[in-house]
Design a protein around this motif. Sequence first.
Motif, PDB file in Angstrom:
ATOM      1  N   THR A 132       0.833  -1.206   0.000  1.00  0.00           N
ATOM      2  CA  THR A 132       0.000   0.000   0.000  1.00  0.00           C
ATOM      3  C   THR A 132       0.864   1.250   0.000  1.00  0.00           C
ATOM      4  OG1 THR A 132      -1.812  -1.126   1.142  1.00  0.00           O
ATOM      5  CG2 THR A 132      -1.750   1.270   1.303  1.00  0.00           C
ATOM      6  N   SER A 189       0.993   3.932  -3.219  1.00  0.00           N
ATOM      7  CA  SER A 189       0.427   5.251  -2.964  1.00  0.00           C
ATOM      8  C   SER A 189       1.476   6.360  -2.931  1.00  0.00           C
ATOM      9  CB  SER A 189      -0.361   5.252  -1.647  1.00  0.00           C
ATOM     10  OG  SER A 189       0.492   4.992  -0.546  1.00  0.00           O
ATOM     11  N   ALA A 227      -1.274  -3.403  -1.713  1.00  0.00           N
ATOM     12  CA  ALA A 227      -2.017  -2.304  -2.323  1.00  0.00           C
ATOM     13  C   ALA A 227      -3.322  -2.798  -2.917  1.00  0.00           C
ATOM     14  CB  ALA A 227      -1.160  -1.649  -3.399  1.00  0.00           C
ATOM     15  N   PRO A 232      -1.710   9.401   2.485  1.00  0.00           N
ATOM     16  CA  PRO A 232      -3.137   9.114   2.319  1.00  0.00           C
ATOM     17  C   PRO A 232      -3.738   8.333   3.478  1.00  0.00           C
ATOM     18  CG  PRO A 232      -1.924   8.610   0.301  1.00  0.00           C
ATOM     19  CD  PRO A 232      -0.904   8.902   1.359  1.00  0.00           C
ATOM     20  N   ALA A 264      -5.239   6.376  -6.989  1.00  0.00           N
ATOM     21  CA  ALA A 264      -4.801   5.670  -5.782  1.00  0.00           C
ATOM     22  C   ALA A 264      -4.183   6.630  -4.760  1.00  0.00           C
ATOM     23  CB  ALA A 264      -3.823   4.544  -6.120  1.00  0.00           C
ATOM     24  N   SER A 265      -4.571   7.903  -4.828  1.00  0.00           N
ATOM     25  CA  SER A 265      -4.116   8.952  -3.901  1.00  0.00           C
ATOM     26  C   SER A 265      -2.627   9.254  -4.018  1.00  0.00           C
ATOM     27  CB  SER A 265      -4.456   8.594  -2.448  1.00  0.00           C
ATOM     28  OG  SER A 265      -5.848   8.440  -2.269  1.00  0.00           O
ATOM     29  N   ALA A 266      -1.992   8.843  -5.114  1.00  0.00           N
ATOM     30  CA  ALA A 266      -0.560   9.079  -5.300  1.00  0.00           C
ATOM     31  C   ALA A 266      -0.281  10.561  -5.479  1.00  0.00           C
ATOM     32  CB  ALA A 266      -0.052   8.304  -6.509  1.00  0.00           C
ATOM     33  N   ALA A 297      -8.863   0.905  -6.171  1.00  0.00           N
ATOM     34  CA  ALA A 297      -8.868   1.892  -5.092  1.00  0.00           C
ATOM     35  C   ALA A 297     -10.254   2.136  -4.502  1.00  0.00           C
ATOM     36  CB  ALA A 297      -8.278   3.209  -5.593  1.00  0.00           C
ATOM     37  N   LEU A 314      -5.492   0.279  -1.147  1.00  0.00           N
ATOM     38  CA  LEU A 314      -5.544   1.622  -1.719  1.00  0.00           C
ATOM     39  C   LEU A 314      -6.874   2.321  -1.469  1.00  0.00           C
ATOM     40  CD1 LEU A 314      -3.813   0.898  -5.157  1.00  0.00           C
ATOM     41  CD2 LEU A 314      -2.814   1.998  -3.143  1.00  0.00           C
TER      42      LEU A 314
END
Length: 573
Positions: A53, A57, A146, A451, A467-469, A484, A491
Amino acid sequence: MRQPRSRAVRLIGVLAAGTLAAGLAAGCSSKNQVPSIGYAVDATIATYNGGSTLGASTGSTAVFGRVVTGFFYTGPEGQQVADTDFGTAKEVPGDVQTIQYRLNPDGVYSDGVPTSCDDLVLAWASRSGRFTKPGERGPIPLFDAASTAGYADIERVDCQPGSRDATVVFRPDRRYSAWRNLFTAGELMPAHVAARVANVPNVVSALQSGDPNALGRVAEFWNTGWNIGAGNLDLTRFPSSGPYRIESFSAKDGLVLVANERWWGNKPATGRIMVWPKNIDLKSKVGDSAAGVVDIGAGSVKDLNLDGFRVQNVPGRGVEQLVLATGGVFGSADLRRAFALCVPRQALFDKLGKVPDAPKTGLGSGPLNAHIVQQDSLFYPSVTGAAGKFAGGDVGAATQAVAASKTANPTIRIGYLRPDERRAQTVAMITEACKPAGITVVDAGAPDFTPSQLTEGKVDAVLGSTASAPGPAGSRSGVAATSALRTGSGLNFGRFGNGRYDAITDQLAADDNSTTQLNLLTEAENLLWAELPSIPLFASPRTIAFGGGLQNGVAAPNQAGSGWNMDRWVLKR
């Protein structure tokens, strides 16, 4: 076996860069090659393990894609490309989906240990979701993966410990059409390191024996043993299976990659790559002429002077979005709807999401009106009907939805990784737009933001990409975007759960009939616009720049980042 990939990389470079690259090569022939190249990318360097994860992320695959290799890598168009340097994978005809993997017989990690099918067994075990431990609310996964997409559908991995061959057999009732997204670059970790540190003979026997203590130790190492912090790295834990290996890492100087002497493919064209993540002072690196390649969110660094660079501003495969909590203030779907009604999606695209020379259709042509369907998909025009009421700025409808939620004076904390000028402006515009509807928005951006703070209740929304990257994200297959929002996915930071959505994604992964796909995607988008676990804004715009004299640079506005072919870069000055 090694030649095809190297030739493909060179061909892609020539096609993408066109005559400009050829001109650079000719013009630089009398100049000296620079021995190291600086690569600035707005990923964060938190872990070696791109399948965790934390890795997915933060953008680990954009940093370590040419350090930790696999059977496939993400190419510049977001597609999966076979890496025959690492090995080969082919689907075997039959009633049960079966993939045969064969590792290159010359493959060896930088610590001298041969690559083996043990690595595939570890990847499957960690990503399958089937290994659990007791929790207060029922079993919880041992591995902080993830996503389990595809891996959860695998029945078994046939592997003799230490062998170069593996046969992956899927469950009789499942097919996984996106199987090329499995066992890929950045995610196929060295099992012999996990076995050594966890004190098990090998990962395969630990899984076969089912010893819970042994499995627990392997999982504990997989979850955190490859994390990269501020202290000195124990480099014995970070062997390379690619053309580069880690030499050092520090918060001040970033990550130093050097040529891997044991790499069995074509040796890197440049012996040293300095990787500078998001928290490095990029202005000074560019000002000092230290950076050769820049790959960052467009507008994220204020007043960045890229004179002398070949600059491209392009829409990315990542989705700029707000990921919402489904508890706390956003426990009410009515309040999530109120927020989506006041977020000025069209105005945000016009000011912050639109790249120069934006296309009239396709990726980056307007606000993104789908959660899991990309703008250049043939299905996109048919699945976006439910987005019509959420162009933004509908204060009247937003005010009514706030009242329906029975939430007095709601306050929304939006978190993102600072520094980021574009995202700061995004929050400021949302703040002004939602104020008349009685919604207070707080900018909760921070230099140490992750995140997971959404899961912990420290913020109410995450502003980031797929995926909040914080940086490079997204692919043509869209596996991360779909995962996600799936129940239980690592994620899924907002902890959205919907059984029908999960069933739809399972069927989408297995059935490639176009009519079935269209019907399922339409249903999924209608469901997601009704439940609003996230609010898509636009295709994340990327600024990708190559310094004067940089050869073989090919922009890749996706999860691999433009470092996807860093081993071919040459800089002459």
